[in-house]
Scaffold this active site. Structure first.
Site, PDB file in Angstrom:
ATOM      1  N   LYS A 257       0.872  -1.183   0.000  1.00 22.33           N
ATOM      2  CA  LYS A 257       0.000   0.000   0.000  1.00 22.33           C
ATOM      3  C   LYS A 257       0.900   1.221   0.000  1.00 22.33           C
ATOM      4  O   LYS A 257       2.029   1.164   0.485  1.00 22.33           O
ATOM      5  CB  LYS A 257      -0.874   0.037   1.260  1.00 22.33           C
ATOM      6  CG  LYS A 257      -2.133   0.850   1.093  1.00 22.33           C
ATOM      7  CD  LYS A 257      -3.223   0.012   0.464  1.00 22.33           C
ATOM      8  CE  LYS A 257      -4.465   0.796   0.141  1.00 22.33           C
ATOM      9  NZ  LYS A 257      -5.570  -0.116  -0.228  1.00 22.33           N
TER      10      LYS A 257
ATOM     11  N   ASP B  81      -7.072   4.052  -4.514  1.00 21.93           N
ATOM     12  CA  ASP B  81      -7.722   3.874  -3.199  1.00 21.93           C
ATOM     13  C   ASP B  81      -8.374   5.239  -2.916  1.00 21.93           C
ATOM     14  O   ASP B  81      -8.647   5.985  -3.863  1.00 21.93           O
ATOM     15  CB  ASP B  81      -6.702   3.478  -2.124  1.00 21.93           C
ATOM     16  CG  ASP B  81      -7.362   2.979  -0.843  1.00 21.93           C
ATOM     17  OD1 ASP B  81      -7.834   1.832  -0.817  1.00 21.93           O
ATOM     18  OD2 ASP B  81      -7.445   3.753   0.145  1.00 21.93           O
TER      19      ASP B  81
HETATM   20  P1  NDP Z   1     -13.072   7.395  -2.806  1.00 21.83           P
HETATM   21  O1  NDP Z   1     -12.019   8.414  -2.590  1.00 21.83           O
HETATM   22  O2  NDP Z   1     -13.620   7.201  -4.170  1.00 21.83           O
HETATM   23  O3  NDP Z   1     -14.296   7.643  -1.842  1.00 21.83           O
HETATM   24  C1  NDP Z   1     -14.127   7.699  -0.472  1.00 21.83           C
HETATM   25  C2  NDP Z   1     -15.466   8.024   0.178  1.00 21.83           C
HETATM   26  O4  NDP Z   1     -15.359   7.867   1.583  1.00 21.83           O
HETATM   27  C3  NDP Z   1     -15.894   9.465  -0.056  1.00 21.83           C
HETATM   28  O5  NDP Z   1     -17.279   9.540  -0.037  1.00 21.83           O
HETATM   29  C4  NDP Z   1     -15.276  10.159   1.147  1.00 21.83           C
HETATM   30  O6  NDP Z   1     -15.906  11.376   1.487  1.00 21.83           O
HETATM   31  C5  NDP Z   1     -15.482   9.138   2.231  1.00 21.83           C
HETATM   32  N1  NDP Z   1     -14.429   9.267   3.251  1.00 21.83           N
HETATM   33  C6  NDP Z   1     -13.105   9.136   3.062  1.00 21.83           C
HETATM   34  N2  NDP Z   1     -12.440   9.364   4.196  1.00 21.83           N
HETATM   35  C7  NDP Z   1     -13.374   9.668   5.114  1.00 21.83           C
HETATM   36  C8  NDP Z   1     -13.314   9.996   6.480  1.00 21.83           C
HETATM   37  N3  NDP Z   1     -12.147  10.069   7.121  1.00 21.83           N
HETATM   38  N4  NDP Z   1     -14.485  10.210   7.125  1.00 21.83           N
HETATM   39  C9  NDP Z   1     -15.676  10.143   6.459  1.00 21.83           C
HETATM   40  N5  NDP Z   1     -15.783   9.842   5.158  1.00 21.83           N
HETATM   41  C10 NDP Z   1     -14.649   9.603   4.501  1.00 21.83           C
HETATM   42  O7  NDP Z   1     -12.442   6.033  -2.258  1.00 21.83           O
HETATM   43  P2  NDP Z   1     -12.903   4.515  -2.528  1.00 21.83           P
HETATM   44  O8  NDP Z   1     -14.353   4.453  -2.759  1.00 21.83           O
HETATM   45  O9  NDP Z   1     -11.987   3.956  -3.526  1.00 21.83           O
HETATM   46  O10 NDP Z   1     -12.537   3.838  -1.127  1.00 21.83           O
HETATM   47  C11 NDP Z   1     -13.480   3.671  -0.071  1.00 21.83           C
HETATM   48  C12 NDP Z   1     -13.025   2.559   0.850  1.00 21.83           C
HETATM   49  O11 NDP Z   1     -12.939   1.337   0.100  1.00 21.83           O
HETATM   50  C13 NDP Z   1     -11.622   2.737   1.458  1.00 21.83           C
HETATM   51  O12 NDP Z   1     -11.622   2.153   2.750  1.00 21.83           O
HETATM   52  C14 NDP Z   1     -10.724   1.918   0.538  1.00 21.83           C
HETATM   53  O13 NDP Z   1      -9.552   1.504   1.197  1.00 21.83           O
HETATM   54  C15 NDP Z   1     -11.648   0.751   0.235  1.00 21.83           C
HETATM   55  N6  NDP Z   1     -11.351  -0.030  -0.954  1.00 21.83           N
HETATM   56  C16 NDP Z   1     -11.225   0.565  -2.181  1.00 21.83           C
HETATM   57  C17 NDP Z   1     -10.979  -0.205  -3.298  1.00 21.83           C
HETATM   58  C18 NDP Z   1     -10.902   0.367  -4.665  1.00 21.83           C
HETATM   59  O14 NDP Z   1     -10.755  -0.409  -5.608  1.00 21.83           O
HETATM   60  N7  NDP Z   1     -11.021   1.670  -4.849  1.00 21.83           N
HETATM   61  C19 NDP Z   1     -10.794  -1.669  -3.192  1.00 21.83           C
HETATM   62  C20 NDP Z   1     -11.012  -2.199  -1.870  1.00 21.83           C
HETATM   63  C21 NDP Z   1     -11.266  -1.388  -0.810  1.00 21.83           C
HETATM   64  P3  NDP Z   1     -15.182  12.792   1.138  1.00 21.83           P
HETATM   65  O15 NDP Z   1     -15.317  12.937  -0.327  1.00 21.83           O
HETATM   66  O16 NDP Z   1     -15.930  13.789   1.933  1.00 21.83           O
HETATM   67  O17 NDP Z   1     -13.757  12.670   1.590  1.00 21.83           O
HETATM   68  O1  2IT Z   2      -7.857  -1.887  -0.841  1.00 24.22           O
HETATM   69  C1  2IT Z   2      -7.775  -2.358  -1.984  1.00 24.22           C
HETATM   70  O2  2IT Z   2      -7.889  -3.574  -2.207  1.00 24.22           O
HETATM   71  C2  2IT Z   2      -7.577  -1.431  -3.105  1.00 24.22           C
HETATM   72  N1  2IT Z   2      -7.545  -0.227  -2.886  1.00 24.22           N
HETATM   73  C3  2IT Z   2      -7.380  -1.960  -4.491  1.00 24.22           C
HETATM   74  C4  2IT Z   2      -5.936  -2.354  -4.694  1.00 24.22           C
HETATM   75  C5  2IT Z   2      -5.579  -2.771  -6.100  1.00 24.22           C
HETATM   76  O3  2IT Z   2      -4.377  -3.047  -6.283  1.00 24.22           O
HETATM   77  O4  2IT Z   2      -6.425  -2.851  -6.982  1.00 24.22           O
END
Ligand code: NDP
Ligand code: 2IT
Length: 446
Positions: A124, A164
């Protein structure tokens, strides 16, 4: 090995890393008995080598903002473990990023990637840079400065970053472009790339869709139909929006979404029109969730609140960030009749909340199982890049569904208790651990 003693030792050595210690404690506690069945593990001090990352790069990222001011952020890449494949994991840009948060994410990623059945180790990276309010040029300059430091440490068979929080297609494009310029090669060193330059169909959708597929597998074990179920979602980013979209196509009702400013609540479920509005608002215009209430006053907006204590739902899918659902939230969800929790985010439920869910014997899937569809589809992108081919959306989606089914099967295999209850936390941790452990044993002390 005694889990308690092991954790105490890590606590002494890494006292300022609460998220990392939280993630390690959960895994070590749930694999303790299995680990102790193999005395060779302890002779090779395997657990400590698995919990402490292989290496950590940290560096200063200096860039110039639109006003001509020089700005400095911290950048990191944690290469946690590459026993079963090249280091693999996302990059997070958020003001809260620090070494503890990235260490917990890289640790979790190692087990998650093991569960996907694909050849990927865990990593990461990220920065405390906040993309919010930055211009496109500022984002580009930052991404370039970040990769100027990191490019030598990554590569298609070494370490493959992706998105992420705060890192989506735009940021991956800028980072990949600069990597390509420095390395003088066109290879699949990032995933989540644009379709024109090696990206995979369905990768943007994969985490949210994958979480829905995992949920369907869980519901099937109890003969429950998703149609008509009320689902509370948190977040409104990549994972949350594609989760909502898939749920609605399955006939479920999305009763909440949120961002760091607050939550919207729609007790009867968002309409397709409203969902489209949210999709464009978040994915095209980078707007705030409060704007949904401005446009549709019938949808309530609760500033500063998370959804959990304000909704009646059958299912919860936290999809924002770590520790966003605490013990009180869990008790409120259970009291309101929630029967399943499937985590889109990484470690969104606090240990107290997890305890509540498991004690209540509801269906509870930890992020490392439920959200593994994102990285699994990254693995499929890597496979396509190696072959210099691209697969159809249907082919990728079919493989994603098959992988989520297999992850579910592994969780059930290792997580079923004597009373029949499936502890998905234990199942995911033991299954993820065993594959990495066997590979580490076979490769000697490294
Ligand atoms: P994005 O940046 O697209 O979206 C994040 C969302 O979560 C936004 O709505 C954001 O609101 C909110 N958020 C972030 N930080 C906070 C906080 N501290 N408190 C409250 N709300 C918060 O990210 P993703 O959708 O990609 O990621 C969301 C989660 O999923 C994370 O935990 C990530 O690690 C996990 N994840 C992502 C993957 C991927 O492929 N993208 C794969 C597997 C897991 P705001 O805009 O106000 O900051
Ligand atoms: O938390 C996760 O699994 C991710 N943000 C996706 C990582 C990736 O390499 O696609």
């Amino acid at each position: 090995m005694e889990a308690k003693e092991f954790i105490e030792d890590l606590r002494r050595r890494f006292p300022n890393e609460p998220e990392y210690l939280q993630a390690v404690e959960e895994v070590v506690t749930s694999i303790e008995d299995v680990y102790n069945e193999y005395p060779a593990f302890e002779r090779y001090n395997l657990l400590e080598r698995l919990c402490i990352p292989d290496r950590i790069y940290s560096f200063r990222v200096s860039w110039v903002d639109d006003g001509g001011r020089v700005r400095n952020n911290m950048g990191y890449r944690i290469q946690h473990n590459n026993a079963i494949g090249p280091y693999k994991g996302g990059i997070r840009f958020h003001a809260s990023v620090n070494q503890s948060i990235l260490k917990f994410l890289a640790f979790e990623q190692t087990f998650k990637n093991s569960l996907t059945t694909l050849a990927m180790g865990g990593a990461k990276g990220g920065s405390d840079f906040s993309p919010r309010g930055k211009s496109d040029m500022e984002i580009m300059r930052f991404c370039q400065a970040f990769i100027a430091e990191l490019w030598r440490q990554i590569g298609p068979d070494t370490d493959v970053p992706a998105g992420d929080i705060g890192v989506g297609g735009r940021e991956v494009g800028y980072m990949y472009g600069y990597y390509k310029k420095m390395a003088r090669e066109f290879t699949g060193t990032f995933t989540g790339k644009g379709l024109e330059f090696g990206g995979s169909l369905i990768r943007p959708e994969a985490t949210g869709y994958g979480n829905c597929y995992f949920l369907l597998n869980m519901l099937e074990t109890r003969g429950i139909d998703i149609a008509g179920k009320r689902v509370a979602i948190s977040g409104s980013g990549n994972v949350a929006t594609y989760t909502a979209q898939k749920l609605m196509s399955l006939g479920a009702k999305v009763v909440s979404m949120s961002d760091s400013g607050g939550s919207i609540i729609a007790p009867d479920g968002l309409t397709h029109e409203q969902m489209e509005f949210i999709f464009d608002l978040k994915n095209l215009y980078r707007g705030r969730i409060s704007e949904v209430h401005d446009r549709y006053p019938e949808i309530a907006y609760l500033p500063g609140e998370r959804p959990w204590r304000h909704v009646v739902c059958d299912i919860a899918m936290p999809s924002a960030t770590q520790n966003e659902l605490d013990g009180d939230d869990a008790r409120a969800l259970l009291a309101a009749g929630c029967i399943a929790v499937s985590e889109g985010a990484n470690m969104p439920s606090t240990p107290e909340a997890v305890k509540e869910f498991i004690a209540a014997k509801i269906l509870y899937a930890p992020g490392k199982a439920a959200n593994a569809g994102g990285v699994a589809t990254s693995g499929l992108e890597m496979a396509q890049n190696s072959q210099k081919l691209s697969w159809t959306a249907e082919e990728v989606d079919d493989r994603l569904q098959a992988i989520m089914k297999e992850i579910h099967r592994q969780c059930v295999l290792y997580g079923r208790q004597d009373d029949g209850y499936v502890n998905y936390v234990r199942g995911a941790n033991v299954a993820g651990f065993m594959k990495v452990a066997r590979a580490m044993m076979a490769q000697g002390i490294l």
